[in-house]
Motif scaffolding. Structure first.
Motif, PDB file in Angstrom:
ATOM      1  N   LEU A 299     -41.829  -6.965  22.646  1.00 21.83           N
ATOM      2  CA  LEU A 299     -41.441  -6.627  24.018  1.00 21.83           C
ATOM      3  C   LEU A 299     -41.767  -5.160  24.314  1.00 21.83           C
ATOM      4  CD1 LEU A 299     -40.152  -7.414  26.685  1.00 21.83           C
ATOM      5  CD2 LEU A 299     -37.904  -6.853  25.711  1.00 21.83           C
ATOM      6  N   ASP A 300     -41.590  -4.290  23.333  1.00 18.00           N
ATOM      7  CA  ASP A 300     -41.882  -2.868  23.539  1.00 18.00           C
ATOM      8  C   ASP A 300     -43.366  -2.647  23.842  1.00 18.00           C
ATOM      9  OD1 ASP A 300     -41.185   0.078  23.272  1.00 18.00           O
ATOM     10  OD2 ASP A 300     -42.693  -0.122  21.691  1.00 18.00           O
ATOM     11  N   LEU A 301     -44.231  -3.309  23.077  1.00 19.41           N
ATOM     12  CA  LEU A 301     -45.673  -3.171  23.300  1.00 19.41           C
ATOM     13  C   LEU A 301     -46.065  -3.752  24.653  1.00 19.41           C
ATOM     14  CD1 LEU A 301     -48.475  -2.394  22.339  1.00 19.41           C
ATOM     15  CD2 LEU A 301     -48.583  -4.559  21.068  1.00 19.41           C
ATOM     16  N   LEU A 302     -45.497  -4.906  24.994  1.00 19.42           N
ATOM     17  CA  LEU A 302     -45.814  -5.524  26.280  1.00 19.42           C
ATOM     18  C   LEU A 302     -45.354  -4.649  27.436  1.00 19.42           C
ATOM     19  CD1 LEU A 302     -46.989  -7.903  27.811  1.00 19.42           C
ATOM     20  CD2 LEU A 302     -44.797  -9.100  27.547  1.00 19.42           C
ATOM     21  N   GLU A 303     -44.203  -3.999  27.290  1.00 21.99           N
ATOM     22  CA  GLU A 303     -43.727  -3.098  28.341  1.00 21.99           C
ATOM     23  C   GLU A 303     -44.701  -1.938  28.553  1.00 21.99           C
ATOM     24  OE1 GLU A 303     -39.837  -2.118  26.926  1.00 21.99           O
ATOM     25  OE2 GLU A 303     -38.857  -3.685  28.144  1.00 21.99           O
ATOM     26  N   LYS A 304     -45.285  -1.437  27.469  1.00 20.06           N
ATOM     27  CA  LYS A 304     -46.259  -0.350  27.597  1.00 20.06           C
ATOM     28  C   LYS A 304     -47.525  -0.837  28.313  1.00 20.06           C
ATOM     29  CE  LYS A 304     -44.950   2.634  23.723  1.00 20.06           C
ATOM     30  NZ  LYS A 304     -43.582   2.136  23.533  1.00 20.06           N
ATOM     31  N   MET A 305     -47.966  -2.055  27.999  1.00 21.71           N
ATOM     32  CA  MET A 305     -49.143  -2.610  28.671  1.00 21.71           C
ATOM     33  C   MET A 305     -48.853  -2.831  30.160  1.00 21.71           C
ATOM     34  SD  MET A 305     -51.651  -2.791  26.612  1.00 21.71           S
ATOM     35  CE  MET A 305     -51.026  -1.322  25.778  1.00 21.71           C
ATOM     36  N   CYS A 306     -47.653  -3.292  30.453  1.00 24.90           N
ATOM     37  CA  CYS A 306     -47.288  -3.516  31.855  1.00 24.90           C
ATOM     38  C   CYS A 306     -47.217  -2.188  32.616  1.00 24.90           C
ATOM     39  CB  CYS A 306     -45.945  -4.249  31.947  1.00 24.90           C
ATOM     40  SG  CYS A 306     -46.029  -5.986  31.446  1.00 24.90           S
ATOM     41  N   LYS A 307     -46.697  -1.166  31.958  1.00 26.94           N
ATOM     42  CA  LYS A 307     -46.650   0.157  32.608  1.00 26.94           C
ATOM     43  C   LYS A 307     -48.062   0.646  32.901  1.00 26.94           C
ATOM     44  CE  LYS A 307     -45.072   4.923  32.156  1.00 26.94           C
ATOM     45  NZ  LYS A 307     -44.334   5.916  31.325  1.00 26.94           N
ATOM     46  N   ALA A 308     -48.964   0.466  31.941  1.00 23.11           N
ATOM     47  CA  ALA A 308     -50.352   0.905  32.136  1.00 23.11           C
ATOM     48  C   ALA A 308     -51.002   0.148  33.286  1.00 23.11           C
ATOM     49  CB  ALA A 308     -51.152   0.693  30.850  1.00 23.11           C
ATOM     50  N   ALA A 309     -50.822  -1.171  33.312  1.00 23.89           N
ATOM     51  CA  ALA A 309     -51.443  -1.993  34.354  1.00 23.89           C
ATOM     52  C   ALA A 309     -50.873  -1.668  35.727  1.00 23.89           C
ATOM     53  CB  ALA A 309     -51.253  -3.471  34.031  1.00 23.89           C
ATOM     54  N   GLN A 310     -49.561  -1.559  35.802  1.00 27.43           N
ATOM     55  CA  GLN A 310     -48.923  -1.325  37.097  1.00 27.43           C
ATOM     56  C   GLN A 310     -49.197   0.084  37.615  1.00 27.43           C
ATOM     57  OE1 GLN A 310     -44.765  -2.398  36.546  1.00 27.43           O
ATOM     58  NE2 GLN A 310     -45.374  -4.355  35.614  1.00 27.43           N
ATOM     59  N   THR A 311     -49.263   1.071  36.719  1.00 25.74           N
ATOM     60  CA  THR A 311     -49.542   2.438  37.156  1.00 25.74           C
ATOM     61  C   THR A 311     -50.978   2.569  37.657  1.00 25.74           C
ATOM     62  OG1 THR A 311     -47.962   3.299  35.526  1.00 25.74           O
ATOM     63  CG2 THR A 311     -49.537   4.862  36.470  1.00 25.74           C
ATOM     64  N   SER A 312     -51.927   1.987  36.918  1.00 27.25           N
ATOM     65  CA  SER A 312     -53.324   2.068  37.363  1.00 27.25           C
ATOM     66  C   SER A 312     -53.523   1.301  38.671  1.00 27.25           C
ATOM     67  CB  SER A 312     -54.269   1.524  36.287  1.00 27.25           C
ATOM     68  OG  SER A 312     -54.002   0.171  35.993  1.00 27.25           O
TER      69      SER A 312
END
Length: 327
Positions: A299-312
């Motif tokens: 879940l921690d790794l997925l949250e980081k990927m989601c942050k990257a996708a949503q921020t970009s």
């Protein structure tokens, strides 16, 4: 009419092509009704194969026999060298066609294949020899494999074939900062990690991946996608690779627009967005690899990927052709 005979019957095909030539001449020359040519093939038994008739034979056989459902067709504009070439996909098998009427030949039923037009290509980017091929009298010829990519990109923003995968990110922001670019590249590099693990059979180790360690130990190998188009703002960012990395990047970017917890708690399904039906054969590896990756990510790794996708997405107003829906 095509429905009246088998186009593999060479003798009858020659007669019908001869009829079509007479009918074309009748309309172009504006002849009177009493000069309307016969439509009975028996009246054309003595007509021989000529150069124009052989060319017409190639067109008929190509369009109503060789060209399969899903094949791309190219039609160039009158301007030719300075015009554009339209790219479309044939919607039906070659033995399924419709009859149309066009102004040049009033009251004539013209056999036609249904096409979904997908995009255009500027003829100035094509080789001169290829442009000449588009307007040649043969009218129907096969495109060389070396010319595939430019037309595939015009038709399909995201595609994968034997030796190439391609994905497109549309950047709509007036200004595209290095921060938005960094987060988008993070998604692309993580997609390379998944593609690499999938091919090597190590996806099971994904929960052990330490994000900070991974960030500073990236491998630059065949799994890493290349950027083929300079980023402009607004503009397009094209990822390309011999591996499935670009398509995986587009999938991760689209899915990660949702909260990480919702993704972990849901079943991810994939459908062919063109018809809502089964996936194409080449889509199956994408489905399996991305599905396994989302299931095995912490879940921690997925949250980081989601942050990257949503921020970009927020900073660059980035979109992809992949559509996501929730139940």
């Amino acid at each position: 009419m095509l429905k009246d005979f088998d186009i593999d019957d060479d003798d009858l095909l020659r007669r019908w092509i001869s009829i079509s030539q007479k009918v074309k001449s009748f309309h172009i020359r504006g002849l009177s009704a009493d000069q309307n040519p016969s439509r009975d093939p028996d009246d054309y038994k003595g007509y021989k194969w000529t150069g124009p008739r052989i060319n017409a034979k190639g067109i008929v056989n190509g369009l109503y026999s060789r060209a399969k459902k899903g094949d791309l067709v190219l039609v160039t504009s009158p301007g030719v060298a300075w015009g554009r070439t339209s790219v479309g996909e044939l919607l039906d098998p070659p033995d399924e066609y419709i009859y149309e009427r066009i102004g040049r030949y009033p009251r004539e039923n013209i056999p036609a294949r249904r096409v979904r037009w997908l995009g255009t290509v500027d003829n100035t980017v094509l080789e001169k020899g290829f442009v000449s091929q588009l307007v040649s009298q043969s009218g129907f010829s096969q495109v060389r494999r070396s010319d595939f990519d430019v037309f595939f990109r015009a038709a399909y923003p995201n595609f994968i074939r034997t030796d190439l995968a391609n994905s497109l990110f549309n950047i709509q922001a007036e200004e595209f900062s290095t921060v938005a670019d960094m987060y988008l590249k993070l998604i692309a590099n993580f997609a390379a990690e998944i593609a690499r693990a999938d091919e090597r059979g190590t996806l099971k180790d994904l929960p052990k991946l330490k994000f900070d360690d991974w960030m500073f130990s990236l491998s630059d190998d065949e799994f890493v996608a290349n950027q083929k188009i300079k980023i402009e703002s607004p503009g397009k960012n094209l990822l390309q690779s011999i591996k499935m990395t670009p398509i995986l990047a587009a999938v991760i970017f689209a899915v990660c627009q949702y909260p990480a917890a919702d993704i972990k708690a849901s079943e991810i399904e994939f459908k062919n967005s063109a018809n809502g039906g089964p996936l194409d054969e080449c889509d199956i590896p994408i489905k399996d690899a991305s599905g396994a990756a989302f299931n095995k990510m912490s879940l921690d790794l997925l949250e980081k990927m989601c942050k990257a996708a949503q921020t970009s997405e927020k900073l660059g107003r980035i979109t992809t052709p992949i559509r996501t829906v929730t139940k």
